[in-house]
Design an enzyme around this catalytic site. Structure first.
Site, PDB file in Angstrom:
ATOM      1  N   GLU A 265      47.022  -9.312  15.554  1.00 50.14           N
ATOM      2  CA  GLU A 265      47.592 -10.041  17.046  1.00 50.14           C
ATOM      3  C   GLU A 265      47.351 -11.522  16.725  1.00 50.14           C
ATOM      4  O   GLU A 265      48.163 -12.412  17.323  1.00 50.14           O
ATOM      5  CB  GLU A 265      46.935  -9.632  18.161  1.00 50.14           C
ATOM      6  CG  GLU A 265      47.238  -8.287  18.758  1.00 50.14           C
ATOM      7  CD  GLU A 265      48.834  -8.143  18.868  1.00 50.14           C
ATOM      8  OE1 GLU A 265      49.270  -8.910  19.892  1.00 50.14           O
ATOM      9  OE2 GLU A 265      49.715  -7.465  18.683  1.00 50.14           O
TER      10      GLU A 265
ATOM     11  N   TYR B 149      43.974 -11.675  24.608  1.00 54.46           N
ATOM     12  CA  TYR B 149      43.283 -10.773  23.813  1.00 54.46           C
ATOM     13  C   TYR B 149      43.146 -11.536  22.310  1.00 54.46           C
ATOM     14  O   TYR B 149      42.315 -11.712  21.854  1.00 54.46           O
ATOM     15  CB  TYR B 149      44.208  -9.578  23.717  1.00 54.46           C
ATOM     16  CG  TYR B 149      43.690  -8.597  22.657  1.00 54.46           C
ATOM     17  CD1 TYR B 149      42.315  -7.924  22.638  1.00 54.46           C
ATOM     18  CD2 TYR B 149      44.370  -8.794  21.280  1.00 54.46           C
ATOM     19  CE1 TYR B 149      41.987  -7.175  21.614  1.00 54.46           C
ATOM     20  CE2 TYR B 149      43.840  -7.882  20.134  1.00 54.46           C
ATOM     21  CZ  TYR B 149      42.612  -7.224  20.220  1.00 54.46           C
ATOM     22  OH  TYR B 149      42.402  -6.555  19.173  1.00 54.46           O
TER      23      TYR B 149
ATOM     24  N   THR C 126      42.004  -9.172  14.310  1.00 51.94           N
ATOM     25  CA  THR C 126      43.432  -8.340  14.404  1.00 51.94           C
ATOM     26  C   THR C 126      44.488  -9.260  13.918  1.00 51.94           C
ATOM     27  O   THR C 126      44.645 -10.378  13.934  1.00 51.94           O
ATOM     28  CB  THR C 126      43.554  -8.083  16.092  1.00 51.94           C
ATOM     29  OG1 THR C 126      44.749  -7.484  16.564  1.00 51.94           O
ATOM     30  CG2 THR C 126      43.256  -9.468  16.664  1.00 51.94           C
TER      31      THR C 126
ATOM     32  N   GLY D  34      30.683  -0.311  20.813  1.00 48.35           N
ATOM     33  CA  GLY D  34      31.841  -0.023  21.593  1.00 48.35           C
ATOM     34  C   GLY D  34      32.130   1.504  21.164  1.00 48.35           C
ATOM     35  O   GLY D  34      33.147   2.185  20.940  1.00 48.35           O
ATOM     36  N   ALA D  35      31.070   2.287  21.716  1.00 46.77           N
ATOM     37  CA  ALA D  35      30.884   3.883  21.358  1.00 46.77           C
ATOM     38  C   ALA D  35      32.178   4.768  21.901  1.00 46.77           C
ATOM     39  O   ALA D  35      32.514   5.712  21.335  1.00 46.77           O
ATOM     40  CB  ALA D  35      29.774   4.391  22.088  1.00 46.77           C
TER      41      ALA D  35
ATOM     42  N   GLY E 271      35.293   3.442  21.914  1.00 45.88           N
ATOM     43  CA  GLY E 271      36.568   3.249  21.147  1.00 45.88           C
ATOM     44  C   GLY E 271      36.934   3.974  19.907  1.00 45.88           C
ATOM     45  O   GLY E 271      35.895   4.505  19.348  1.00 45.88           O
TER      46      GLY E 271
ATOM     47  N   SER F 233      40.611  -4.041  24.541  1.00 43.32           N
ATOM     48  CA  SER F 233      41.463  -3.952  23.273  1.00 43.32           C
ATOM     49  C   SER F 233      42.835  -3.880  23.763  1.00 43.32           C
ATOM     50  O   SER F 233      43.880  -3.916  22.871  1.00 43.32           O
ATOM     51  CB  SER F 233      40.669  -3.090  22.373  1.00 43.32           C
ATOM     52  OG  SER F 233      40.996  -1.821  22.909  1.00 43.32           O
TER      53      SER F 233
ATOM     54  N   ALA G 272      33.529  -3.411  19.651  1.00 47.96           N
ATOM     55  CA  ALA G 272      33.765  -3.303  20.955  1.00 47.96           C
ATOM     56  C   ALA G 272      34.601  -4.597  21.579  1.00 47.96           C
ATOM     57  O   ALA G 272      34.530  -5.575  20.941  1.00 47.96           O
ATOM     58  CB  ALA G 272      32.332  -3.329  21.818  1.00 47.96           C
TER      59      ALA G 272
ATOM     60  N   LYS H 262      40.131 -13.028  20.420  1.00 47.56           N
ATOM     61  CA  LYS H 262      39.623 -12.538  18.692  1.00 47.56           C
ATOM     62  C   LYS H 262      39.826 -13.928  17.779  1.00 47.56           C
ATOM     63  O   LYS H 262      38.847 -13.859  16.887  1.00 47.56           O
ATOM     64  CB  LYS H 262      40.761 -11.423  18.419  1.00 47.56           C
ATOM     65  CG  LYS H 262      40.442 -10.258  18.936  1.00 47.56           C
ATOM     66  CD  LYS H 262      39.369  -9.626  18.260  1.00 47.56           C
ATOM     67  CE  LYS H 262      39.230  -8.135  18.942  1.00 47.56           C
ATOM     68  NZ  LYS H 262      38.066  -7.222  18.570  1.00 47.56           N
TER      69      LYS H 262
ATOM     70  N   ASP I  50      37.799   3.097  16.910  1.00 44.92           N
ATOM     71  CA  ASP I  50      37.216   2.616  15.505  1.00 44.92           C
ATOM     72  C   ASP I  50      35.731   2.990  15.473  1.00 44.92           C
ATOM     73  O   ASP I  50      35.175   3.277  14.512  1.00 44.92           O
ATOM     74  CB  ASP I  50      37.475   1.082  15.320  1.00 44.92           C
ATOM     75  CG  ASP I  50      38.920   0.731  14.871  1.00 44.92           C
ATOM     76  OD1 ASP I  50      39.651   1.885  14.572  1.00 44.92           O
ATOM     77  OD2 ASP I  50      39.411  -0.413  14.985  1.00 44.92           O
TER      78      ASP I  50
HETATM   79  O1  F7E Z   1      51.658  -2.039  21.668  1.00 41.12           O
HETATM   80  C1  F7E Z   1      55.195  -2.245  22.904  1.00 41.12           C
HETATM   81  C2  F7E Z   1      54.106  -3.474  23.268  1.00 41.12           C
HETATM   82  O2  F7E Z   1      49.737  -1.596  23.078  1.00 41.12           O
HETATM   83  C3  F7E Z   1      52.440  -1.909  20.841  1.00 41.12           C
HETATM   84  C4  F7E Z   1      45.593  -3.026  19.773  1.00 41.12           C
HETATM   85  O3  F7E Z   1      44.986  -2.026  19.247  1.00 41.12           O
HETATM   86  O4  F7E Z   1      46.891  -3.166  17.789  1.00 41.12           O
HETATM   87  C5  F7E Z   1      46.877  -2.801  19.138  1.00 41.12           C
HETATM   88  O5  F7E Z   1      47.875  -3.776  19.776  1.00 41.12           O
HETATM   89  C6  F7E Z   1      53.640  -2.491  21.073  1.00 41.12           C
HETATM   90  C7  F7E Z   1      53.719  -3.806  21.811  1.00 41.12           C
HETATM   91  O6  F7E Z   1      49.349  -2.044  20.495  1.00 41.12           O
HETATM   92  C8  F7E Z   1      55.054  -0.154  25.892  1.00 41.12           C
HETATM   93  O7  F7E Z   1      54.852  -4.416  23.893  1.00 41.12           O
HETATM   94  C9  F7E Z   1      56.486  -1.188  24.760  1.00 41.12           C
HETATM   95  O8  F7E Z   1      54.926  -4.677  21.374  1.00 41.12           O
HETATM   96  O9  F7E Z   1      50.144  -0.132  21.405  1.00 41.12           O
HETATM   97  P1  F7E Z   1      50.364  -1.223  21.647  1.00 41.12           P
HETATM   98  P2  F7E Z   1      49.469  -3.656  20.013  1.00 41.12           P
HETATM   99  O10 F7E Z   1      49.763  -4.503  21.313  1.00 41.12           O
HETATM  100  O11 F7E Z   1      50.275  -3.736  18.890  1.00 41.12           O
HETATM  101  C10 F7E Z   1      46.533  -4.400  17.634  1.00 41.12           C
HETATM  102  C11 F7E Z   1      46.176  -4.796  16.037  1.00 41.12           C
HETATM  103  C12 F7E Z   1      45.224  -4.662  18.206  1.00 41.12           C
HETATM  104  O12 F7E Z   1      44.015  -5.426  17.592  1.00 41.12           O
HETATM  105  C13 F7E Z   1      45.019  -4.199  19.604  1.00 41.12           C
HETATM  106  O13 F7E Z   1      43.651  -3.872  20.088  1.00 41.12           O
HETATM  107  O14 F7E Z   1      54.679  -1.511  22.012  1.00 41.12           O
HETATM  108  N1  F7E Z   1      55.168  -1.618  24.079  1.00 41.12           N
HETATM  109  N2  F7E Z   1      56.324  -0.121  25.928  1.00 41.12           N
HETATM  110  C14 F7E Z   1      54.203  -0.813  24.793  1.00 41.12           C
HETATM  111  N3  F7E Z   1      52.933  -0.704  24.598  1.00 41.12           N
HETATM  112  C15 F7E Z   1      52.248   0.043  25.559  1.00 41.12           C
HETATM  113  N4  F7E Z   1      50.908   0.049  25.146  1.00 41.12           N
HETATM  114  N5  F7E Z   1      52.782   0.697  26.480  1.00 41.12           N
HETATM  115  C16 F7E Z   1      54.018   0.586  26.648  1.00 41.12           C
HETATM  116  O15 F7E Z   1      54.683   1.448  27.665  1.00 41.12           O
END
Ligand code: F7E
Length: 367
Positions: free
Chosen positions: A159, A181, A157, A28-29, A31, A116, A113, A185, A33
């Site tokens: 998640e 996702y 993760t 996953g170059a 990315g 994500s 990779a 995982k 991490d």
């Molecule tokens: O969202 C909310 C969204 O996309 C964080 C990945 O690295 O960490 C990451 O997953 C929160 C969520 O990260 C927007 O709904 C609101 O509740 O930055 P995120 P994630 O989903 O926590 C875990 C550990 C992983 O493994 C994943 O690969 O923010 N949110 N409004 C939003 N999120 C995004 N992206 N954009 C918005 O406009």
């Protein structure tokens, strides 16, 4: 005479083999991490082979340039690139074989990779299962057949947790994956346990349940970077609003380089084990925007707008880690920088970047 020469040659080969640097393959170059752990491994004199999927967005020279300084500082370290499509078993098998042919062995493999973006995975369900889950099987099967001594880390993760209303999450808690996702995982993590525990393979492999983590390599479609980068643009007059889905989410967020250090530590153990990694404190969306806009003396309420299209069909609301096992067994230290400092470092980087400068990556191990 010929036997003596042959014996000497063999001895020399064995000596060279033992003395050469550790060899790690990192997938996953492109990315965050993969880039972060490559810095760490190069600083430990590893030979690192970064894999990437051949596509139009990959710029080999740009990726290599990121590590020039590390290679200069650590002249024994090496960086190589290798094409590998993790969603295709033939490609994975072929890449492992060609790395073994060129570099003779693989000591450590970091499976980082992934597709994500959790939100995007709802639109690409099958691809998410394949790249985030089934690819782990492709790699472990290839190692079982061609390189059974390799130690493998897989990026699971937080998640998997699916959100928790109260309390914290440790290695023994039940999973409730709420997105394609996370389902992918979960499958990957099950493959890890299978290849570790099954008698006909017995590989050294483990996974880390890393809670949210970020640094300046975070891409701008993840919420933390979207916030710090847009706030910086607004401060510079290049933008006038930040569109988010909502702010009713809370995350346990650490600086990515510290999470990568935990990954490396997992592969140095005598026996493979899975670990939860996170700071053990959670921050609500409002705190993210408040700190980022506050850094530029702005009020987030004047700029943040909400758009339902950015909401997910299934939201994970609150996440918080219990990383006591990682602290005890890996000596991993949580909260090495405060959340306020974390946001500040990202804002400062983004301000310089958006101002046309070339900011350098904060090295948190030297702070
Ligand atoms: O969202 C909310 C969204 O996309 C964080 C990945 O690295 O960490 C990451 O997953 C929160 C969520 O990260 C927007 O709904 C609101 O509740 O930055 P995120 P994630 O989903 O926590 C875990 C550990 C992983 O493994 C994943 O690969 O923010 N949110 N409004 C939003 N999120 C995004 N992206 N954009 C918005 O406009």
């Amino acid at each position: 005479m010929i036997t003596t020469i042959l014996m000497n040659f063999l001895e020399m080969m064995i000596q060279n083999y033992n003395m050469s640097n550790n060899i790690a393959v990192v997938t996953g170059a492109n990315g965050m991490d993969a880039k972060s752990i490559t810095h760490l491994l190069l600083s430990k004199d590893y030979k690192v082979i970064l894999t990437y999927r051949r596509n139009t967005y990959f710029d080999e020279e740009k990726i290599k340039a990121l590590f020039n300084e590390d290679l200069l500082k650590h002249p024994k370290s090496e960086l190589h690139l290798q094409v590998c499509d993790i969603s295709c078993q033939n490609s994975v098998n072929g890449s492992i074989l060609s790395i073994l042919k060129e570099h003779s062995r693989i000591d450590e493999l970091y499976l980082l990779a992934a597709n994500s973006h959790v939100g995007e995975s709802f639109k690409n369900k099958e691809l998410s299962i394949q790249t985030n889950g089934q690819s782990v099987y492709y790699f472990l099967e290839a190692l079982k057949n061609h390189s059974p001594k390799t130690r493998t880390y897989f990026a699971a993760t937080s998640e998997l947790v699916g959100g928790i209303e109260s309390g914290t999450f440790n290695e023994d808690c039940l999973w409730n994956p709420r997105s394609p996702y996370a389902i992918g995982k979960a499958l990957g993590a099950r493959w890890i346990n299978f290849y570790r525990d099954s008698l006909d393979s017995n590989l050294f492999c483990c996974y880390g349940i890393l809670f949210n983590h970020s640094n300046v390599y975070r891409s701008k479609d993840f919420v933390i970077r979207k916030i710090t980068n847009t706030a910086a643009k607004i401060a510079l007059g290049k933008n006038n609003e930040l569109k988010l889905g909502h702010l009713e989410w809370a995350r346990d967020e650490h600086w990515s380089d510290f999470g990568c250090e935990a990954m490396w530590k997992m592969l140095q153990l005598d026996e493979p084990e899975n670990f939860v990694v996170g700071n053990g404190e959670t921050h609500w969306g409002e705190e993210y925007v408040d700190l980022a806009f506050g850094h530029f003396n702005l009020k987030w309420q004047d700029y943040v707008k909400f758009d339902d299209k950015l909401k997910r069909p299934n939201e994970v609301v609150r996440l918080i880690a219990d990383s006591r096992k990682a602290q005890e067994k890996l000596g991993w230290i949580p909260n090495r920088i405060t959340f306020k400092k974390h946001i500040k470092m990202m804002c400062e980087y983004d301000y310089q970047l958006e101002n046309g400068l070339t900011p350098s990556r904060p090295n948190v191990f030297e702070l």
